[in-house]
Design a protein around this motif. Structure first.
Motif, PDB file in Angstrom:
ATOM      1  N   LYS A 140      20.804  16.054  43.942  1.00  0.00           N
ATOM      2  CA  LYS A 140      19.518  15.354  43.859  1.00  0.00           C
ATOM      3  C   LYS A 140      18.920  15.384  42.449  1.00  0.00           C
ATOM      4  O   LYS A 140      18.271  14.416  42.032  1.00  0.00           O
ATOM      5  N   TYR A 141      19.145  16.502  41.748  1.00  0.00           N
ATOM      6  CA  TYR A 141      18.544  16.663  40.419  1.00  0.00           C
ATOM      7  C   TYR A 141      19.618  17.071  39.414  1.00  0.00           C
ATOM      8  O   TYR A 141      20.568  17.768  39.784  1.00  0.00           O
ATOM      9  N   PRO A 142      19.454  16.700  38.133  1.00  0.00           N
ATOM     10  CA  PRO A 142      20.364  17.230  37.113  1.00  0.00           C
ATOM     11  C   PRO A 142      20.287  18.753  37.163  1.00  0.00           C
ATOM     12  O   PRO A 142      19.185  19.321  37.136  1.00  0.00           O
ATOM     13  N   SER A 143      21.438  19.398  37.266  1.00  0.00           N
ATOM     14  CA  SER A 143      21.428  20.837  37.531  1.00  0.00           C
ATOM     15  C   SER A 143      22.398  21.587  36.640  1.00  0.00           C
ATOM     16  O   SER A 143      23.361  21.008  36.118  1.00  0.00           O
ATOM     17  N   LEU A 144      22.134  22.878  36.523  1.00  0.00           N
ATOM     18  CA  LEU A 144      23.058  23.762  35.813  1.00  0.00           C
ATOM     19  C   LEU A 144      23.078  25.099  36.541  1.00  0.00           C
ATOM     20  O   LEU A 144      22.025  25.686  36.804  1.00  0.00           O
ATOM     21  N   MET A 145      24.270  25.538  36.887  1.00  0.00           N
ATOM     22  CA  MET A 145      24.416  26.821  37.565  1.00  0.00           C
ATOM     23  C   MET A 145      25.434  27.661  36.807  1.00  0.00           C
ATOM     24  O   MET A 145      26.418  27.125  36.285  1.00  0.00           O
ATOM     25  N   CYS A 146      25.173  28.966  36.728  1.00  0.00           N
ATOM     26  CA  CYS A 146      26.093  29.858  36.014  1.00  0.00           C
ATOM     27  C   CYS A 146      26.373  31.112  36.840  1.00  0.00           C
ATOM     28  O   CYS A 146      25.526  31.578  37.600  1.00  0.00           O
ATOM     29  N   TRP A 147      27.566  31.646  36.649  1.00  0.00           N
ATOM     30  CA  TRP A 147      27.878  32.990  37.136  1.00  0.00           C
ATOM     31  C   TRP A 147      27.312  33.994  36.135  1.00  0.00           C
ATOM     32  O   TRP A 147      27.370  33.756  34.925  1.00  0.00           O
ATOM     33  N   LEU A 148      26.839  35.090  36.673  1.00  0.00           N
ATOM     34  CA  LEU A 148      26.253  36.149  35.876  1.00  0.00           C
ATOM     35  C   LEU A 148      27.143  37.374  36.075  1.00  0.00           C
ATOM     36  O   LEU A 148      27.183  37.938  37.173  1.00  0.00           O
ATOM     37  N   GLY A 149      27.879  37.751  35.035  1.00  0.00           N
ATOM     38  CA  GLY A 149      28.784  38.897  35.165  1.00  0.00           C
ATOM     39  C   GLY A 149      28.024  40.139  35.610  1.00  0.00           C
ATOM     40  O   GLY A 149      26.918  40.404  35.122  1.00  0.00           O
ATOM     41  N   SER A 150      28.575  40.915  36.548  1.00  0.00           N
ATOM     42  CA  SER A 150      27.849  42.079  37.065  1.00  0.00           C
ATOM     43  C   SER A 150      28.721  43.326  37.121  1.00  0.00           C
ATOM     44  O   SER A 150      28.311  44.351  37.652  1.00  0.00           O
ATOM     45  N   SER A 151      29.925  43.246  36.562  1.00  0.00           N
ATOM     46  CA  SER A 151      30.829  44.390  36.696  1.00  0.00           C
ATOM     47  C   SER A 151      30.623  45.412  35.583  1.00  0.00           C
ATOM     48  O   SER A 151      30.434  45.062  34.417  1.00  0.00           O
ATOM     49  N   LYS A 152      30.639  46.678  35.973  1.00  0.00           N
ATOM     50  CA  LYS A 152      30.672  47.778  34.997  1.00  0.00           C
ATOM     51  C   LYS A 152      32.069  48.412  35.050  1.00  0.00           C
ATOM     52  O   LYS A 152      32.231  49.595  34.781  1.00  0.00           O
ATOM     53  N   GLY A 153      33.039  47.613  35.448  1.00  0.00           N
ATOM     54  CA  GLY A 153      34.401  48.132  35.560  1.00  0.00           C
ATOM     55  C   GLY A 153      34.966  47.907  36.952  1.00  0.00           C
ATOM     56  O   GLY A 153      36.150  47.630  37.128  1.00  0.00           O
ATOM     57  N   GLU A 154      34.083  48.004  37.952  1.00  0.00           N
ATOM     58  CA  GLU A 154      34.538  47.816  39.341  1.00  0.00           C
ATOM     59  C   GLU A 154      34.752  46.324  39.642  1.00  0.00           C
ATOM     60  O   GLU A 154      34.215  45.459  38.956  1.00  0.00           O
ATOM     61  N   HIS A 155      35.544  46.037  40.669  1.00  0.00           N
ATOM     62  CA  HIS A 155      35.666  44.656  41.142  1.00  0.00           C
ATOM     63  C   HIS A 155      35.880  44.652  42.650  1.00  0.00           C
ATOM     64  O   HIS A 155      37.001  44.779  43.136  1.00  0.00           O
ATOM     65  N   HIS A 156      34.776  44.539  43.371  1.00  0.00           N
ATOM     66  CA  HIS A 156      34.857  44.516  44.840  1.00  0.00           C
ATOM     67  C   HIS A 156      34.915  43.096  45.382  1.00  0.00           C
ATOM     68  O   HIS A 156      35.516  42.839  46.408  1.00  0.00           O
ATOM     69  N   GLY A 157      34.267  42.180  44.666  1.00  0.00           N
ATOM     70  CA  GLY A 157      34.194  40.809  45.176  1.00  0.00           C
ATOM     71  C   GLY A 157      32.951  40.619  46.023  1.00  0.00           C
ATOM     72  O   GLY A 157      32.411  41.579  46.592  1.00  0.00           O
ATOM     73  N   LEU A 158      32.513  39.369  46.098  1.00  0.00           N
ATOM     74  CA  LEU A 158      31.343  39.030  46.906  1.00  0.00           C
ATOM     75  C   LEU A 158      31.661  39.253  48.383  1.00  0.00           C
ATOM     76  O   LEU A 158      32.807  39.155  48.797  1.00  0.00           O
ATOM     77  N   HIS A 159      30.633  39.563  49.152  1.00  0.00           N
ATOM     78  CA  HIS A 159      30.736  39.775  50.608  1.00  0.00           C
ATOM     79  C   HIS A 159      31.538  41.034  50.927  1.00  0.00           C
ATOM     80  O   HIS A 159      32.037  41.187  52.042  1.00  0.00           O
ATOM     81  N   ASN A 160      31.664  41.908  49.957  1.00  0.00           N
ATOM     82  CA  ASN A 160      32.355  43.176  50.185  1.00  0.00           C
ATOM     83  C   ASN A 160      31.294  44.250  50.434  1.00  0.00           C
ATOM     84  O   ASN A 160      30.271  44.271  49.747  1.00  0.00           O
ATOM     85  N   PRO A 161      31.517  45.151  51.403  1.00  0.00           N
ATOM     86  CA  PRO A 161      30.490  46.158  51.735  1.00  0.00           C
ATOM     87  C   PRO A 161      30.200  47.136  50.597  1.00  0.00           C
ATOM     88  O   PRO A 161      29.255  47.920  50.685  1.00  0.00           O
ATOM     89  N   GLU A 162      30.987  47.089  49.527  1.00  0.00           N
ATOM     90  CA  GLU A 162      30.714  47.957  48.378  1.00  0.00           C
ATOM     91  C   GLU A 162      30.194  47.181  47.164  1.00  0.00           C
ATOM     92  O   GLU A 162      29.993  47.761  46.096  1.00  0.00           O
ATOM     93  N   PHE A 163      30.008  45.874  47.338  1.00  0.00           N
ATOM     94  CA  PHE A 163      29.526  45.057  46.213  1.00  0.00           C
ATOM     95  C   PHE A 163      28.103  45.479  45.835  1.00  0.00           C
ATOM     96  O   PHE A 163      27.205  45.463  46.668  1.00  0.00           O
ATOM     97  N   LEU A 164      27.900  45.871  44.580  1.00  0.00           N
ATOM     98  CA  LEU A 164      26.573  46.362  44.167  1.00  0.00           C
ATOM     99  C   LEU A 164      26.374  46.169  42.663  1.00  0.00           C
ATOM    100  O   LEU A 164      26.723  47.040  41.867  1.00  0.00           O
ATOM    101  N   PRO A 165      25.785  45.042  42.257  1.00  0.00           N
ATOM    102  CA  PRO A 165      25.530  44.830  40.829  1.00  0.00           C
ATOM    103  C   PRO A 165      24.515  45.858  40.324  1.00  0.00           C
ATOM    104  O   PRO A 165      23.616  46.262  41.070  1.00  0.00           O
ATOM    105  N   PRO A 166      24.645  46.296  39.065  1.00  0.00           N
ATOM    106  CA  PRO A 166      23.656  47.232  38.514  1.00  0.00           C
ATOM    107  C   PRO A 166      22.340  46.505  38.221  1.00  0.00           C
ATOM    108  O   PRO A 166      22.325  45.294  37.996  1.00  0.00           O
ATOM    109  N   ASP A 167      21.253  47.268  38.204  1.00  0.00           N
ATOM    110  CA  ASP A 167      19.925  46.675  37.971  1.00  0.00           C
ATOM    111  C   ASP A 167      19.841  45.899  36.653  1.00  0.00           C
ATOM    112  O   ASP A 167      19.128  44.899  36.561  1.00  0.00           O
ATOM    113  N   GLU A 168      20.573  46.375  35.647  1.00  0.00           N
ATOM    114  CA  GLU A 168      20.428  45.749  34.325  1.00  0.00           C
ATOM    115  C   GLU A 168      20.805  44.268  34.311  1.00  0.00           C
ATOM    116  O   GLU A 168      20.389  43.525  33.423  1.00  0.00           O
TER     117      GLU A 168
END
Lengths: 369, 369
Positions: free
Chosen positions: B327-355
């Motif tokens: 509907k509107y001109p849009s821009l979406m980005c992924w925001l890196g959240s790993s501090k080394g771990e890689h659980h993946g989205l929808h994983n019960p251990e997925f937890l981006p750091p506050d920063e």
């Protein structure tokens, strides 16, 4: 007082019991049979090798040889839809006519003891024909091993044929049936990343496709049928697990077992191709019911004089009398039960008329010759 | 007192709510946002076009044009397995980072009102991204139609990339996804009499085979995936009913809809061949998320100065921001959240750091230029 066969049938029909749960049916039979033996002053032995069902041993003959007559006594998990006054009082139903088979064997027993028939006879009131392999359990109990059984006989009602018609065939009457179960275990993935999965549904699909394509002898009736399939649990996740169950049916139990082993090869190949692991399980197994040629040639002409006889050929359904026909020379016949209607076995309206009991008794008596 | 973004994130993370059930989350946001506006003495309008979620209108600019910034606020039916002290207190979990998205949009809002930014902005705290089509519902409510929205922006955390990395792509970022359901209705039969059946499992198998074989453009990412299959209910009865569900995913929602119509033709053909009837149903539908070229070319070079930028290409997953990007001109980005771990989205251990919240706020501020 002796309960007449029709009345026994009504009592059993009113109180149907599932395979290996035929406690009240067994109790009723034992009581009724013992009272009749006392009444006619005949010695019998009653054995209960399993928790349900019973074997009545009658020793009227001079030799060592026995004839075995078998009736199955269990009912089905079907809610009765007939309007008869002896309709089932619970949630189950004698929708396969085992109430009639039981009454026939009982009525035949009454005639045998009343007339002091000059034969040794084993009357087998067998539990669990519909499931749980009652015939196999009776054989495995070893109880029959003490008899030198020369011939075994069984009947099955069928409203495909009119009352007064007997049907059977030379050779195999019922197919051999072997149930199988396969659990596939792969690795699920989000549907967006199929390359990260080991797709258990695809493995199952390949399995069914290959089963269809296994070479089969076109001269030999054979069917692999699938009754149930389940795969996956969420719309957007490729299945990591799947399940299929069905049965192999053919005229020859050795061939069925060979096909079962072929399945193992198919599954090994699929595992190599897809990385999906499997667990192949064997469910209940019924050997084919094969009529002994000598018995067939001896008795079918006799039956044909009194009844209309139809050579009905093989049925692809199974019958656990197959375990008995594998062990002893056997003869099994369909007993026409239709008065015009045709509901089919296992139908909630299936209801043979009482008069079929008299026909059945007469057929069993023919086998005494 | 103003709640800082980290604290808001922790509160939301502790009390995750499913799609269209985000009542407490909405209440918390409304209260916190209104208090902050009062504190900074800024006029805002808060709207709730749906029962959950909210829209905050800020009028700092002189013109008629608005920028839209969107965060999704719903959680997943996943039991959290992290050991963080703000761990979920119920059976659900923010396992897709929407708590972080919400805190970013809130923190960005705080900066906007504190600095009295000279722009008109719509802050969309959107419910029901995971299911139930929240973005579509917001659009259909008509609330956005009163704004002349010049550009729309959204972020999504992802531990595939390290903290400080931004990823996006020119053109399509998320695929279009269209769910489908098929119920087959045939006629069951005993497995011994397959010729008396109209086998609903066979119809389903043919359907899946033909789907695999429909011609596809090899230059265009496309997948038809099946998540669930059920057929039959007894091992010895050929299935009279079967069910399949899955989704069609591709870069182009028009093509997906065309494939859905092709399915109807396939099913018509199968009905003619097998006599098995069908019911084809459409489930949830997400258009693709497409980045506007002008916005991409304007902002990605700017982001690249401050952050590591990765051109990540298309993902075959779906995002209901697609409704907004249609509907509107849009821009979406992924925001890196790993501090080394890689659980993946929808994983019960997925937890981006506050920063990551600070990075997100900084990215949104870049889009104000």
């Amino acid at each position: 007082m002796i309960i007449p066969p029709y009345e026994l049938r009504h009592k059993i029909h009113e109180n149907p019991e599932l395979s290996l749960e035929e406690y009240q049916t067994t109790e009723l039979l034992e009581k009724t049979i013992k009272e009749a033996a006392t009444f006619y002053n005949v010695d019998i032995n009653v054995y209960k090798p399993l928790k349900t069902g019973l074997i009545v041993e009658y020793n009227g003959g001079s030799g060592e040889e026995y004839l075995l007559f078998r009736a199955d006594i269990d009912a089905l998990n079907i809610k009765e839809k007939t309007k008869v006054d002896f309709k089932s009082k619970n949630e189950y139903m004698h929708a396969c006519g085992h109430d009639v088979h039981t009454a026939i064997l009982y009525g035949f027993f009454l005639n045998v003891i009343k007339n002091k028939v000059n034969k040794n006879i084993v009357f087998l009131f067998q539990p669990a024909e519909e499931s749980k392999g009652g015939a196999q359990r009776v054989i495995e109990s070893g109880i029959l091993d003490k008899y030198n059984i020369k011939a075994a006989f069984a009947l099955h009602v069928n409203d495909e044929f009119p009352v007064g018609t007997i049907a059977s065939t030379r050779g195999t009457l019922f197919a051999s049936a072997l149930e199988f179960f396969v659990d596939f275990e792969g690795v699920s993935s989000h549907l967006a990343f199929p390359h990260q999965s080991k797709n258990a549904l695809n493995a199952l699909r390949i399995f069914l496709d290959v089963l269809d394509k296994l070479p089969k002898n076109p001269m030999e009736p054979f069917v692999i049928g699938v009754g149930k399939v389940n795969a996956g649990s969420a719309i957007n996740i490729l299945p990591g697990n799947s399940h299929v169950e069905g049965s192999i049916r053919g005229v020859n139990s050795e061939n069925n077992l060979k096909y079962f082993e072929d399945m193992r090869n198919v599954l090994s190949g699929i595992k190599i191709m897809t990385g999906v692991d499997y667990l192949l399980g064997k469910g209940s197994f019924y050997p084919e019911v094969t009529n002994d040629s000598l018995l067939y040639d001896k008795f079918i002409p006799k039956l044909s004089k009194t009844f209309t006889f139809i050579d009905c050929g093989l049925k692809m359904t199974g019958e656990d009398f197959g375990f008995i026909s594998k062990k002893y020379p056997s003869l099994m016949c369909w007993l026409g039960s239709s008065k015009g209607e045709h509901h089919g076995l296992h139908n909630p309206e299936f209801l043979p008329p009482d008069e079929v009991i008299d026909v059945g008794i007469q057929v069993f008596e023919t086998f005494l010759d």
